[in-house]
Design a protein around this motif. Structure first.
Motif, mmCIF file in Angstrom:
data_model
loop_
_atom_site.group_PDB
_atom_site.id
_atom_site.type_symbol
_atom_site.label_atom_id
_atom_site.label_comp_id
_atom_site.label_asym_id
_atom_site.label_seq_id
_atom_site.Cartn_x
_atom_site.Cartn_y
_atom_site.Cartn_z
ATOM 1 N N UNK A 67 -14.788 36.989 88.561
ATOM 2 C CA UNK A 67 -13.969 37.422 87.439
ATOM 3 C C UNK A 67 -12.645 38.013 87.933
ATOM 4 N N UNK A 68 -11.667 38.030 87.071
ATOM 5 C CA UNK A 68 -10.373 38.646 87.381
ATOM 6 C C UNK A 68 -10.534 40.159 87.224
ATOM 7 N N UNK A 69 -11.150 40.780 88.215
ATOM 8 C CA UNK A 69 -11.614 42.166 88.095
ATOM 9 C C UNK A 69 -10.487 43.193 88.028
ATOM 10 N N UNK A 70 -9.285 42.833 88.463
ATOM 11 C CA UNK A 70 -8.172 43.777 88.430
ATOM 12 C C UNK A 70 -7.229 43.535 87.249
ATOM 13 N N UNK B 181 -9.804 45.739 102.407
ATOM 14 C CA UNK B 181 -9.511 47.151 102.194
ATOM 15 C C UNK B 181 -10.768 48.010 102.036
ATOM 16 N N UNK B 182 -11.917 47.389 101.822
ATOM 17 C CA UNK B 182 -13.100 48.155 101.426
ATOM 18 C C UNK B 182 -14.284 48.039 102.378
ATOM 19 N N UNK C 126 -16.110 40.708 96.965
ATOM 20 C CA UNK C 126 -15.061 39.803 96.488
ATOM 21 C C UNK C 126 -14.309 40.416 95.301
ATOM 22 N N UNK C 127 -15.054 40.930 94.345
ATOM 23 C CA UNK C 127 -14.428 41.462 93.134
ATOM 24 C C UNK C 127 -13.819 42.842 93.341
ATOM 25 N N UNK C 128 -14.290 43.587 94.340
ATOM 26 C CA UNK C 128 -13.688 44.886 94.659
ATOM 27 C C UNK C 128 -12.326 44.707 95.330
ATOM 28 N N UNK C 129 -12.188 43.649 96.111
ATOM 29 C CA UNK C 129 -10.976 43.427 96.899
ATOM 30 C C UNK C 129 -9.827 42.916 96.031
ATOM 31 N N UNK C 130 -8.628 43.461 96.261
ATOM 32 C CA UNK C 130 -7.465 43.053 95.465
ATOM 33 C C UNK C 130 -6.472 42.192 96.236
#
Length: 288
Positions: A9-12, A81-82, A127-131
């Motif tokens: 998903x487009x989490x950001x 980043x995470x 994957x979704x945490x990373x921007x």
């Protein structure tokens, strides 16, 4: 064996950029309309991954150089980043969603990369945490919209690439990176008083690195990082790109790289500014 399509998903969306497709499209069109395609077609670009409020207009300078008529695969190299990674990581999904339209991952190229044994898989959560990769997806979708059913993406966290992919003119490489992150929250406060105010010192520091990147010299770039410790978060993907270029140059391929724009999200003028965001973003096209 399941044929279920897995989507990221487009989490950001809704925080780092608008979740509204029409509004996002209008914003991207506005930024792109203000810049020129002076270096088109680019084979590789370096572009930022900050929120679009900070870097949307600056990123347009890079994406304006993309030629959708010849681009068929887009490698997006982003730093992690995470989570710490011992190797480079591939996504575990099939589709990356954006508010504009869905982007398909090239499973054939993924298979080739996986067979090298040099990659691991990132979880959907990672994957979704990373921007760093996601912030390039809307611009990628916009730049390629006239050929949206004719290209695939190859997202790689931290990034490693073979020079054979870089040599293919139908491949575009997007290297995700901001430049100096300055202040207490980043534990970095380099200051050269001879440059004047703090933000001028940061600009001078960044432009030293930019000059070295334009020379396509991975050894000098590594030495620059060792000397100044500049907090360029995409330094590893940039280094990977420079090393791949070096290998191609050994085989007689002529390349050039130039930065088109330099921008700051805020100007640090005193030490009290050190807790504020200071992401400096730069962009440029690689031409062969």
């Amino acid at each position: 064996m399941s044929n279920r399509v897995v989507c990221r998903e487009a989490s950001h969306a809704g925080s780092w950029y608008t979740a509204s497709g029409p509004r996002l499209n209008a914003q991207l069109e506005g930024w792109l309309s203000q810049v020129q395609s002076t270096e088109r077609p680019a084979r590789a670009i370096i572009a930022p991954h900050a929120g679009y409020t900070y870097c949307g207009s600056c990123a347009a300078h890079a994406y304006k150089q993309v030629d959708p008529s010849i681009t068929r695969r887009i490698f997006i190299l982003g730093p992690s980043h995470h989570v710490p990674l011992s190797r480079c990581a591939l996504s575990s999904v099939d589709i990356y969603r954006t508010p504009l339209y869905d982007l398909r991952i090239d499973q054939k190229i993924y298979g080739e990369l996986w067979k090298t044994g040099m990659f691991e898989r990132m979880s959907l959560q990672t994957d979704e945490d990373e921007h760093s990769i996601e912030m390039h997806l809307p611009y990628t979708a916009k730049a390629m919209e006239s050929h949206k059913d004719e290209f695939t993406i190859i997202p790689v966290l931290v990034g490693a690439l073979s020079d054979k992919y870089l040599a293919d003119p139908s491949n575009l490489f997007v290297v995700s990176s901001d430049f100096c992150h300055w202040g207490q929250r980043f534990r970095y406060s380099y200051y050269d008083e001879s440059q004047g105010e703090i933000y001028r010192s940061i600009e001078h520091l960044d432009k030293m690195g930019m000059s070295i990147i334009e020379q396509l010299d991975p050894v000098s770039f590594s030495n620059y990082l060792k000397k100044y410790h500049n907090t360029i978060c995409g330094r590893h993907p940039i280094g990977v790109l420079l090393n791949a270029i070096t290998e191609l140059q050994k085989n007689g391929m002529n390349m050039s790289f130039s930065f088109l724009n330099y921008a700051q999200s805020s100007q640090c003028r005193n030490w009290q500014d050190s807790c504020e965001l200071c992401s400096w973003s730069t962009h440029g096209p690689l031409k062969l």
